[in-house]
Scaffold this motif. Structure first.
Motif, PDB file in Angstrom:
ATOM      1  N   LYS A 250       0.805  -1.229   0.000  1.00  0.00           N
ATOM      2  CA  LYS A 250       0.000   0.000   0.000  1.00  0.00           C
ATOM      3  C   LYS A 250       0.841   1.284   0.000  1.00  0.00           C
ATOM      4  N   ASP A 251       1.941   1.255  -0.759  1.00  0.00           N
ATOM      5  CA  ASP A 251       2.758   2.457  -0.886  1.00  0.00           C
ATOM      6  C   ASP A 251       2.512   3.182  -2.204  1.00  0.00           C
ATOM      7  N   GLY A 252       1.484   2.754  -2.941  1.00  0.00           N
ATOM      8  CA  GLY A 252       1.113   3.426  -4.175  1.00  0.00           C
ATOM      9  C   GLY A 252       1.863   2.975  -5.406  1.00  0.00           C
ATOM     10  N   LYS A 253       2.673   1.927  -5.284  1.00  0.00           N
ATOM     11  CA  LYS A 253       3.447   1.446  -6.423  1.00  0.00           C
ATOM     12  C   LYS A 253       3.825  -0.008  -6.207  1.00  0.00           C
ATOM     13  N   MET A 254       4.212  -0.661  -7.314  1.00  0.00           N
ATOM     14  CA  MET A 254       4.652  -2.050  -7.230  1.00  0.00           C
ATOM     15  C   MET A 254       6.172  -2.125  -7.368  1.00  0.00           C
ATOM     16  N   ASP A 255       6.811  -2.888  -6.473  1.00  0.00           N
ATOM     17  CA  ASP A 255       8.224  -3.188  -6.629  1.00  0.00           C
ATOM     18  C   ASP A 255       8.371  -4.539  -7.321  1.00  0.00           C
ATOM     19  N   GLN A 256       9.579  -5.054  -7.441  1.00  0.00           N
ATOM     20  CA  GLN A 256       9.799  -6.290  -8.187  1.00  0.00           C
ATOM     21  C   GLN A 256       9.066  -7.479  -7.571  1.00  0.00           C
ATOM     22  N   GLU A 257       9.055  -7.562  -6.249  1.00  0.00           N
ATOM     23  CA  GLU A 257       8.387  -8.696  -5.619  1.00  0.00           C
ATOM     24  C   GLU A 257       6.878  -8.632  -5.822  1.00  0.00           C
ATOM     25  N   GLU A 258       6.315  -7.452  -5.791  1.00  0.00           N
ATOM     26  CA  GLU A 258       4.884  -7.313  -6.055  1.00  0.00           C
ATOM     27  C   GLU A 258       4.560  -7.625  -7.513  1.00  0.00           C
ATOM     28  N   ILE A 259       5.447  -7.258  -8.413  1.00  0.00           N
ATOM     29  CA  ILE A 259       5.260  -7.616  -9.823  1.00  0.00           C
ATOM     30  C   ILE A 259       5.340  -9.125  -9.990  1.00  0.00           C
ATOM     31  N   ARG A 260       6.273  -9.755  -9.297  1.00  0.00           N
ATOM     32  CA  ARG A 260       6.387 -11.222  -9.360  1.00  0.00           C
ATOM     33  C   ARG A 260       5.090 -11.877  -8.871  1.00  0.00           C
ATOM     34  N   HIS A 261       4.562 -11.364  -7.785  1.00  0.00           N
ATOM     35  CA  HIS A 261       3.318 -11.911  -7.233  1.00  0.00           C
ATOM     36  C   HIS A 261       2.172 -11.767  -8.229  1.00  0.00           C
ATOM     37  N   TRP A 262       2.201 -10.688  -9.014  1.00  0.00           N
ATOM     38  CA  TRP A 262       1.160 -10.436 -10.011  1.00  0.00           C
ATOM     39  C   TRP A 262       1.291 -11.334 -11.232  1.00  0.00           C
ATOM     40  N   ILE A 263       2.466 -11.374 -11.855  1.00  0.00           N
ATOM     41  CA  ILE A 263       2.588 -12.058 -13.151  1.00  0.00           C
ATOM     42  C   ILE A 263       2.948 -13.527 -13.031  1.00  0.00           C
ATOM     43  N   LEU A 264       3.458 -13.939 -11.867  1.00  0.00           N
ATOM     44  CA  LEU A 264       3.839 -15.343 -11.672  1.00  0.00           C
ATOM     45  C   LEU A 264       3.163 -15.880 -10.414  1.00  0.00           C
ATOM     46  N   PRO A 265       1.844 -15.934 -10.411  1.00  0.00           N
ATOM     47  CA  PRO A 265       1.128 -16.356  -9.201  1.00  0.00           C
ATOM     48  C   PRO A 265       1.458 -17.798  -8.827  1.00  0.00           C
ATOM     49  N   LYS A 266       1.704 -18.012  -7.546  1.00  0.00           N
ATOM     50  CA  LYS A 266       2.075 -19.342  -7.074  1.00  0.00           C
ATOM     51  C   LYS A 266       0.863 -20.179  -6.676  1.00  0.00           C
ATOM     52  N   ASP A 267      -0.254 -19.531  -6.470  1.00  0.00           N
ATOM     53  CA  ASP A 267      -1.401 -20.230  -5.904  1.00  0.00           C
ATOM     54  C   ASP A 267      -2.402 -20.666  -6.958  1.00  0.00           C
TER      55      ASP A 267
END
Length: 321
Positions: A250-267
């Motif tokens: 909730k800092d208003g932007k995505m960092d690399q780990e948040e991008i990873r969570h978005w494009i490479l979902p593990k679940d």
């Protein structure tokens, strides 16, 4: 595809040897080859099922067959899916088949272009061979690319491709065998290339170069806003998605780990979900397994026969099924 990438891809494919730089793909990857997104409409939903079960090219081929031909070939496929020969197809057997189809698409794609890059025919592709095949015309004739956008595109993509090529070179011998070259062209399919996928996605969307993706950059990647024009409802939904599910801290932007969570979902296991869907829709006696009769009874979900010509040259020999 971005307009500038289309320009240089066309130029290279026309003037070089039908090769092109690695291009941006669909953002979210579910460990599968490129499938149509699953829609709600019945006809398009069937197309999705066909592509998952057969692969895109085979799904197109089956669409040209009569119902009788489709059922005959489907019956042969069912026999292959039933690995233990007990007469029943379980969800795990169907999942394994779907994953096999997805991988086949990837490796067949590489096989089609391999000779374009293996210039000295030693069954390996060096970085110099790839660079010459893909960028050779531009490097030899830079004066023909006077437009600043074209020049920027080449200057940006060449080092990016080189970085990805070396990441795929697992043994560090400066060349790629077919497996390494496959991971270079399809990095989303290989665990050791996932960092590259995330990094390239960040670079594609991060327009101000601050190393993050804010909400406006996220939206701009999927929607070209006309000045003064209203945003469609789906864009508002995507803005909500960004704030609720993409921006995890909730800092208003995505960092690399948040991008990873978005494009490479593990679940999410695409093959598992599709296998369960096909079993659920076709399991007449509700024993959570499929017989050949149950599959053939619902044959249209698996292979279809819409007599639709997608304009492709259908040359695959399906006797293997």
């Amino acid at each position: 595809m971005d307009s500038y990438r289309l320009v240089y891809a066309v130029l290279l494919c026309t003037l070089a040897v039908h090769c092109k730089p690695t291009l941006r793909k669909e953002r979210v990857h579910h460990d599968q080859a490129e499938l149509s997104k699953r829609p709600d409409e019945d006809n398009n939903s069937l197309k999705y099922d066909h592509e998952a079960f057969l692969g895109k090219e085979d799904a197109t081929t089956f669409d040209q067959l009569t119902p009788e031909e489709s059922k005959d070939r489907l019956g042969k496929i069912v026999d292959r899916i039933d690995g233990d020969g007990d007469g029943y197809i379980t969800t795990s057997e169907l999942k394994a088949w779907i994953r096999r189809v997805q991988k086949r698409y990837v490796y067949e794609n590489v096989a089609k272009v391999w000779s374009d890059y293996d210039l000295n025919k030693d069954d390996r592709v060096s970085w110099e061979e790839y660079k010459q095949a893909t960028y050779g015309y531009y490097l030899s004739n830079p004066e023909e690319f006077e437009d600043e956008t074209d020049q920027f595109s080449f200057r940006k993509m060449l080092p990016r491709d080189e970085r990805r090529f070396h990441a795929a070179d697992v043994n560090g011998d400066q060349t790629s065998d077919r497996e390494e070259f496959t991971s270079f062209l399809h990095p989303e399919e290989f665990d050791h290339m996932k960092d590259i996928v995330v990094q390239e996605t960040l670079e594609d969307i991060d327009r101000n170069g601050d190393g993050h993706v804010d909400e406006d950059e996220y939206i701009a990647d999927m929607f070209a806003h006309e000045e003064g024009g209203p945003e469609p409802d789906w864009v508002k939904t995507e803005r909500d998605q960004f704030s609720d599910f993409r921006d995890l801290n909730k800092d208003g932007k995505m960092d690399q780990e948040e991008i990873r969570h978005w494009i490479l979902p593990k679940d999410y296991d695409h093959a598992q979900a599709e296998a369960r869907h096909l079993v659920y829709e076709s399991d007449l006696d509700k024993d959570k397994m499929l017989t050949k009769d149950e599959v053939l009874e619902n044959w249209n979900m698996f292979v279809g026969s819409q007599a639709t010509n997608y304009g492709e040259d259908l040359t695959r020999n399906h006797d293997e099924f």
